[in-house]
Write a protein that holds these residues in place. Structure first.
Motif, PDB file in Angstrom:
ATOM      1  N   ARG A   1      10.214   0.440  -2.143  1.00  0.00           N
ATOM      2  CA  ARG A   1      10.092   0.567  -0.686  1.00  0.00           C
ATOM      3  C   ARG A   1       8.663   0.800  -0.208  1.00  0.00           C
ATOM      4  O   ARG A   1       8.217   0.195   0.751  1.00  0.00           O
ATOM      5  CB  ARG A   1      10.981   1.705  -0.183  1.00  0.00           C
ATOM      6  CG  ARG A   1      12.447   1.591  -0.542  1.00  0.00           C
ATOM      7  CD  ARG A   1      13.233   0.644   0.303  1.00  0.00           C
ATOM      8  NE  ARG A   1      13.139   0.988   1.708  1.00  0.00           N
ATOM      9  CZ  ARG A   1      13.222   0.109   2.691  1.00  0.00           C
ATOM     10  NH1 ARG A   1      13.422  -1.143   2.432  1.00  0.00           N
ATOM     11  NH2 ARG A   1      13.121   0.490   3.935  1.00  0.00           N
ATOM     12  N   THR A   2       7.952   1.706  -0.884  1.00  0.00           N
ATOM     13  CA  THR A   2       6.602   2.076  -0.448  1.00  0.00           C
ATOM     14  C   THR A   2       5.713   2.256  -1.667  1.00  0.00           C
ATOM     15  O   THR A   2       6.128   2.871  -2.646  1.00  0.00           O
ATOM     16  CB  THR A   2       6.638   3.402   0.350  1.00  0.00           C
ATOM     17  OG1 THR A   2       7.513   3.241   1.462  1.00  0.00           O
ATOM     18  CG2 THR A   2       5.256   3.786   0.850  1.00  0.00           C
TER      19      THR A   2
ATOM     20  N   PRO B   1      -1.089  -2.930  -0.427  1.00  0.00           N
ATOM     21  CA  PRO B   1      -0.140  -1.860  -0.123  1.00  0.00           C
ATOM     22  C   PRO B   1       1.140  -2.455   0.467  1.00  0.00           C
ATOM     23  O   PRO B   1       1.125  -3.547   1.052  1.00  0.00           O
ATOM     24  CB  PRO B   1      -0.877  -1.001   0.900  1.00  0.00           C
ATOM     25  CG  PRO B   1      -1.860  -1.929   1.537  1.00  0.00           C
ATOM     26  CD  PRO B   1      -2.217  -2.946   0.508  1.00  0.00           C
ATOM     27  N   PHE B   2       2.244  -1.737   0.305  1.00  0.00           N
ATOM     28  CA  PHE B   2       3.502  -2.163   0.920  1.00  0.00           C
ATOM     29  C   PHE B   2       4.258  -0.950   1.447  1.00  0.00           C
ATOM     30  O   PHE B   2       4.092   0.170   0.958  1.00  0.00           O
ATOM     31  CB  PHE B   2       4.370  -2.995  -0.034  1.00  0.00           C
ATOM     32  CG  PHE B   2       4.816  -2.288  -1.287  1.00  0.00           C
ATOM     33  CD1 PHE B   2       6.023  -1.591  -1.321  1.00  0.00           C
ATOM     34  CD2 PHE B   2       4.041  -2.326  -2.439  1.00  0.00           C
ATOM     35  CE1 PHE B   2       6.442  -0.958  -2.482  1.00  0.00           C
ATOM     36  CE2 PHE B   2       4.455  -1.692  -3.602  1.00  0.00           C
ATOM     37  CZ  PHE B   2       5.656  -1.002  -3.624  1.00  0.00           C
ATOM     38  N   SER B   3       5.049  -1.192   2.472  1.00  0.00           N
ATOM     39  CA  SER B   3       5.851  -0.142   3.095  1.00  0.00           C
ATOM     40  C   SER B   3       7.114  -0.778   3.650  1.00  0.00           C
ATOM     41  O   SER B   3       7.092  -1.937   4.078  1.00  0.00           O
ATOM     42  CB  SER B   3       5.056   0.529   4.219  1.00  0.00           C
ATOM     43  OG  SER B   3       5.805   1.571   4.797  1.00  0.00           O
ATOM     44  N   SER B   4       8.213  -0.032   3.634  1.00  0.00           N
ATOM     45  CA  SER B   4       9.511  -0.558   4.093  1.00  0.00           C
ATOM     46  C   SER B   4       9.809  -1.887   3.409  1.00  0.00           C
ATOM     47  O   SER B   4      10.335  -2.810   4.031  1.00  0.00           O
ATOM     48  CB  SER B   4       9.521  -0.716   5.615  1.00  0.00           C
ATOM     49  OG  SER B   4       9.307   0.524   6.235  1.00  0.00           O
ATOM     50  N   ASN B   5       9.430  -1.987   2.134  1.00  0.00           N
ATOM     51  CA  ASN B   5       9.697  -3.161   1.312  1.00  0.00           C
ATOM     52  C   ASN B   5       8.974  -4.411   1.803  1.00  0.00           C
ATOM     53  O   ASN B   5       9.407  -5.535   1.552  1.00  0.00           O
ATOM     54  CB  ASN B   5      11.214  -3.396   1.237  1.00  0.00           C
ATOM     55  CG  ASN B   5      11.625  -4.183   0.025  1.00  0.00           C
ATOM     56  OD1 ASN B   5      12.222  -5.226   0.168  1.00  0.00           O
ATOM     57  ND2 ASN B   5      11.320  -3.714  -1.149  1.00  0.00           N
TER      58      ASN B   5
ATOM     59  N   LEU C   1       1.834  -5.150   3.386  1.00  0.00           N
ATOM     60  CA  LEU C   1       1.104  -4.746   4.584  1.00  0.00           C
ATOM     61  C   LEU C   1      -0.126  -5.635   4.798  1.00  0.00           C
ATOM     62  O   LEU C   1      -1.244  -5.154   5.008  1.00  0.00           O
ATOM     63  CB  LEU C   1       0.716  -3.267   4.491  1.00  0.00           C
ATOM     64  CG  LEU C   1       1.894  -2.294   4.514  1.00  0.00           C
ATOM     65  CD1 LEU C   1       1.409  -0.860   4.353  1.00  0.00           C
ATOM     66  CD2 LEU C   1       2.694  -2.452   5.798  1.00  0.00           C
TER      67      LEU C   1
ATOM     68  N   GLY D   1       5.304   2.828  -6.944  1.00  0.00           N
ATOM     69  CA  GLY D   1       5.688   3.535  -5.715  1.00  0.00           C
ATOM     70  C   GLY D   1       7.097   4.075  -5.791  1.00  0.00           C
ATOM     71  O   GLY D   1       7.570   4.456  -6.857  1.00  0.00           O
TER      72      GLY D   1
END
Length: 138
Positions: A34-35, A103-107, A110, A137
């Motif tokens: 996810r993050t 980077p990644f967030s909420s799958n 970014l 993560g």
């Protein structure tokens, strides 16, 4: 903290840029992470990775012309074991790089609105290329 790792394969048609953003994002979705941070690594010395504008094909053509000016095919290189595009391909890989960190967030990756992940094939003929993905993560 978790780690997920995978491998994507791409067939290239010769020198050019291939947008692999969708495949990378799809793998991230399937990983369940996810993050965190994603590393994208190209396992080749004559192909590279870059993040650049992916909406205008003119940007890609300009980048390829720029790379050709910096490392032209010629007979002036000592190393030419696989032909006149061999050493220039290595130089271009040094310029484009072999790894990216995203980077990644909420799958979701970014990336910026106009950014994409591109695989740069620096050889004249097509090749099978492998890209290793490592997500760290939660």
């Amino acid at each position: 903290m978790s780690v997920a790792q995978g491998l994507l394969r791409f067939e290239t048609g010769g020198q050019g840029l291939t947008d692999i953003t969708g495949e990378v994002a799809g793998w991230l979705t399937q990983s369940g992470m996810r993050t965190g941070v994603l590393t994208v690594f190209c396992r080749h010395t004559s192909a590279g990775l870059l993040i650049t504008e992916n909406a205008s094909v003119a940007v890609q053509r300009d980048l390829l012309r720029w790379l050709d000016r910096l490392a032209p095919e010629s007979t002036g290189y000592e190393h030419d074991d696989e032909g006149p595009d061999d050493m220039p391909a290595y130089i271009k890989t040094l310029l484009t790089g072999s790894a990216l960190t995203i980077p990644f967030s909420s799958n979701r990756l970014l990336l910026g609105t106009w950014q994409g992940v591109l695989l740069a094939e620096h050889r004249a003929r097509g090749h099978s290329r492998e890209v290793v993905l490592t997500a760290i993560g939660e």
